[in-house]
Write a protein that holds these residues in place. Structure first.
Motif, mmCIF file in Angstrom:
data_model
loop_
_atom_site.group_PDB
_atom_site.id
_atom_site.type_symbol
_atom_site.label_atom_id
_atom_site.label_comp_id
_atom_site.label_asym_id
_atom_site.label_seq_id
_atom_site.Cartn_x
_atom_site.Cartn_y
_atom_site.Cartn_z
ATOM 1 N N ASN A 38 0.812 -1.216 0.000
ATOM 2 C CA ASN A 38 0.000 0.000 0.000
ATOM 3 C C ASN A 38 0.849 1.271 0.000
ATOM 4 O OD1 ASN A 38 0.983 0.043 2.585
ATOM 5 N ND2 ASN A 38 -0.988 -0.181 3.592
ATOM 6 N N GLY A 39 2.156 1.129 -0.106
ATOM 7 C CA GLY A 39 3.026 2.300 -0.180
ATOM 8 C C GLY A 39 3.390 2.893 1.158
ATOM 9 N N HIS A 40 3.037 2.224 2.241
ATOM 10 C CA HIS A 40 3.349 2.726 3.569
ATOM 11 C C HIS A 40 4.644 2.115 4.087
ATOM 12 C CE1 HIS A 40 -0.386 4.877 4.141
ATOM 13 N NE2 HIS A 40 -0.997 3.871 3.550
ATOM 14 N N VAL A 41 5.303 2.848 4.952
ATOM 15 C CA VAL A 41 6.509 2.347 5.607
ATOM 16 C C VAL A 41 6.088 1.250 6.580
ATOM 17 C CG1 VAL A 41 8.417 2.991 7.114
ATOM 18 C CG2 VAL A 41 7.624 4.585 5.380
ATOM 19 N N PRO A 42 6.815 0.140 6.651
ATOM 20 C CA PRO A 42 6.468 -0.926 7.583
ATOM 21 C C PRO A 42 6.399 -0.409 9.019
ATOM 22 C CG PRO A 42 8.151 -1.668 6.056
ATOM 23 C CD PRO A 42 7.980 -0.193 5.838
ATOM 24 N N PRO A 43 5.527 -1.015 9.839
ATOM 25 C CA PRO A 43 5.391 -0.575 11.236
ATOM 26 C C PRO A 43 6.723 -0.565 11.964
ATOM 27 C CG PRO A 43 3.736 -2.228 10.691
ATOM 28 C CD PRO A 43 4.679 -2.147 9.525
ATOM 29 N N GLY A 44 6.904 0.432 12.812
ATOM 30 C CA GLY A 44 8.123 0.543 13.605
ATOM 31 C C GLY A 44 9.236 1.306 12.918
ATOM 32 N N GLN A 45 9.027 1.735 11.681
ATOM 33 C CA GLN A 45 10.057 2.491 10.972
ATOM 34 C C GLN A 45 9.559 3.911 10.727
ATOM 35 O OE1 GLN A 45 11.242 0.406 7.461
ATOM 36 N NE2 GLN A 45 12.171 -1.256 8.597
ATOM 37 N N ALA A 46 10.464 4.845 10.726
ATOM 38 C CA ALA A 46 10.118 6.252 10.522
ATOM 39 C C ALA A 46 9.690 6.499 9.077
ATOM 40 C CB ALA A 46 11.309 7.141 10.858
ATOM 41 N N LYS A 47 8.825 7.488 8.906
ATOM 42 C CA LYS A 47 8.383 7.876 7.565
ATOM 43 C C LYS A 47 9.565 8.462 6.808
ATOM 44 C CE LYS A 47 4.944 10.761 5.285
ATOM 45 N NZ LYS A 47 3.765 11.597 5.483
ATOM 46 N N LYS A 48 9.778 7.993 5.593
ATOM 47 C CA LYS A 48 10.878 8.468 4.767
ATOM 48 C C LYS A 48 10.375 9.594 3.894
ATOM 49 C CE LYS A 48 15.009 8.285 3.027
ATOM 50 N NZ LYS A 48 16.134 8.761 3.756
ATOM 51 N N ARG A 49 11.085 10.704 3.887
ATOM 52 C CA ARG A 49 10.712 11.837 3.043
ATOM 53 C C ARG A 49 11.860 12.201 2.133
ATOM 54 N NH1 ARG A 49 7.084 15.723 6.738
ATOM 55 N NH2 ARG A 49 5.224 14.465 6.585
ATOM 56 N N PHE A 50 11.493 12.588 0.929
ATOM 57 C CA PHE A 50 12.461 13.026 -0.058
ATOM 58 C C PHE A 50 12.118 14.446 -0.469
ATOM 59 C CE2 PHE A 50 11.981 8.430 -0.489
ATOM 60 C CZ PHE A 50 13.289 8.008 -0.416
ATOM 61 N N ALA A 51 13.004 15.095 -1.177
ATOM 62 C CA ALA A 51 12.783 16.470 -1.629
ATOM 63 C C ALA A 51 13.061 16.561 -3.125
ATOM 64 C CB ALA A 51 13.695 17.427 -0.869
ATOM 65 N N LYS A 52 12.542 17.614 -3.727
ATOM 66 C CA LYS A 52 12.792 17.874 -5.135
ATOM 67 C C LYS A 52 14.310 17.945 -5.351
ATOM 68 C CE LYS A 52 11.771 21.256 -8.727
ATOM 69 N NZ LYS A 52 11.020 22.474 -9.059
ATOM 70 N N GLY A 53 14.783 17.273 -6.384
ATOM 71 C CA GLY A 53 16.213 17.240 -6.671
ATOM 72 C C GLY A 53 16.916 16.013 -6.105
#
Length: 108
Positions: A38-53
């Protein structure tokens, strides 16, 4: 005096090395090995964020947004796709992984 100096210096060096953190290339710096379907980070792991570039790692490129209109996203240009990661939408080049647009919490 000289006989005592060398063992003290060696002990200090060992103690300093014991408290050092992991090197920058250690496994702790590598993103998690995969996402849930479903595109979610597995439980117990922090949300991963990316930025333009940024370049999106291959393991995050699997969950393409199929109905971009449903979320108010623009049509992806040729060779680009919208990718969903934990409620965020990223427009990436499918070959290189270059992120050209990042919309945080756009798919929540």
């Amino acid at each position: 005096m000289k006989k005592l100096f060398l063992p003290v210096v060696a002990a200090m060096a060992l103690l300093g090395a014991a408290h050092a953190g992991p090197p920058a290339h250690s496994k702790g710096d590598v993103p998690p090995p995969g996402l849930q379907k479903n595109g979610h980070v597995p439980p117990g792991q922090a949300k991963k964020r990316f930025a333009k570039g940024d370049y999106m790692p291959v393991q995050y490129r699997g969950d393409y947004v199929k109905d971009y209109r449903k979320y108010g996203l623009s049509k992806a240009p040729r060779d680009y796709r919208w990718v969903r990661i934990d409620g965020d939408a990223y427009l990436i080049n499918v070959t290189s992984g270059l992120i050209t647009e990042a919309l945080i919490d756009a798919l929540s």
